[in-house]
Design an enzyme around this catalytic site. Structure first.
Site, PDB file in Angstrom:
ATOM      1  N   HIS A   9      46.418  37.808  38.301  1.00  0.00           N
ATOM      2  CA  HIS A   9      45.138  37.692  37.597  1.00  0.00           C
ATOM      3  C   HIS A   9      44.169  38.807  38.008  1.00  0.00           C
ATOM      4  O   HIS A   9      44.245  39.362  39.107  1.00  0.00           O
ATOM      5  CB  HIS A   9      44.493  36.333  37.878  1.00  0.00           C
ATOM      6  CG  HIS A   9      44.157  36.113  39.331  1.00  0.00           C
ATOM      7  ND1 HIS A   9      43.032  36.648  39.931  1.00  0.00           N
ATOM      8  CD2 HIS A   9      44.809  35.429  40.298  1.00  0.00           C
ATOM      9  CE1 HIS A   9      42.992  36.296  41.197  1.00  0.00           C
ATOM     10  NE2 HIS A   9      44.067  35.566  41.454  1.00  0.00           N
ATOM     11  N   GLU A  87      48.314  29.499  43.043  1.00  0.00           N
ATOM     12  CA  GLU A  87      48.173  30.255  44.284  1.00  0.00           C
ATOM     13  C   GLU A  87      48.591  29.395  45.474  1.00  0.00           C
ATOM     14  O   GLU A  87      48.641  28.158  45.389  1.00  0.00           O
ATOM     15  CB  GLU A  87      46.715  30.714  44.426  1.00  0.00           C
ATOM     16  CG  GLU A  87      46.375  31.475  45.708  1.00  0.00           C
ATOM     17  CD  GLU A  87      47.184  32.754  45.894  1.00  0.00           C
ATOM     18  OE1 GLU A  87      48.398  32.629  46.187  1.00  0.00           O
ATOM     19  OE2 GLU A  87      46.622  33.848  45.758  1.00  0.00           O
TER      20      GLU A  87
END
Length: 253
Positions: A9, A87
């Site tokens: 990202h 994550e």
């Protein structure tokens, strides 16, 4: 030969503030949006296209993917969102500033928390409001699947079932995949694909917004991997990731 494109990202608000983010659902900064658009430009320039997309359930990865899709006029593609691509969970460190933690605990300890393979950060308590049980997007997970914290080893163990059960079969069926995820979930995939040792993956840093292209043989063994765009720029962005927790440095804007 198959191709697989991975992209971390774009810069998030907590990347900018140099905070441990983990499963906290923060958004992109304006720079992060620009990084996603630049990633799309590089993908288009390379002549790549896709049949389906995969991402986490966190908005910084989802929005990065959506921006890339919009820039490529591929918003119609199916998107699979899964918590296994989230994550790494940074436990009680989530929300804390990396540089301040280095000043408090020492750079070596923070490096171990960030980059060692099997040492987890301090864990959340079960009643902590940051616990995934308080977030309805994880309502279908069992208690054992909800982490209080994760080492990279734990993250690899979480991500690999998604590779084996979803991504790998899709690739071998001829589907062209774009995976937009996070620094550590992508480190887990790269470690697996490249056969890296725990020591080798310690030094691996994934830059934000830069597409990483794998060429794979019929057994999904990598033949080649490279970031799109300027190689020196990719190395500089990876070095910036490595510098984030040093007490005497300032996070890049």
């Amino acid at each position: 030969m198959y191709k697989l494109v991975l992209v971390r990202h774009g810069q998030s608000t907590w990347n900018l503030e140099n905070r441990f983010t983990g499963w906290t659902d923060v958004d992109l900064t304006p720079l992060g949006e620009t990084e996603a658009r630049e990633g799309a430009r590089l993908i288009a320039a390379a002549g790549l296209t896709f049949d389906e997309c995969h991402t986490s359930v966190l908005k910084r990865a989802i929005r990065t993917l959506n921006i890339i899709q919009e820039e490529l006029d591929l918003l119609w593609l199916p998107v699979h969102r899964h918590w296994r691509l989230n994550e790494r969970h940074y436990g009680a460190l989530q929300g804390l500033n990396k540089k301040e933690m280095s000043e408090k605990y020492g750079e070596e300890q923070v490096f171990i928390w960030r980059r060692s393979f099997d040492t987890p950060p301090p864990a959340l308590t079960a009643d902590d409001p940051r616990h995934p049980a308080h977030d309805r997007r994880y309502a279908s997970l069992t208690a054992r699947q909800m982490p209080l914290c994760e080492s990279l080893k734990d993250t690899v163990a979480r991500v690999l079932p998604y590779w084996h059960e979803t991504l790998a079969p899709a690739i071998q069926a001829g589907r062209r995949l774009l995976v937009a995820a996070h620094g550590n979930s992508l480190r887990a995939l790269v470690m697996h694909l490249d056969g890296m040792s725990p020591d080798e993956v310690t030094g691996l840093n994934i830059p934000t917004g830069l597409p990483l292209v794998y060429e794979l043989d019929s057994n999904l063994t990598p033949l080649r991997r490279a970031y799109l765009g300027d190689a020196e720029a990719a190395e500089a962005k990876a070095r910036a990731v490595a510098e984030q927790a040093k007490a005497g440095t300032t996070e890049r804007p």
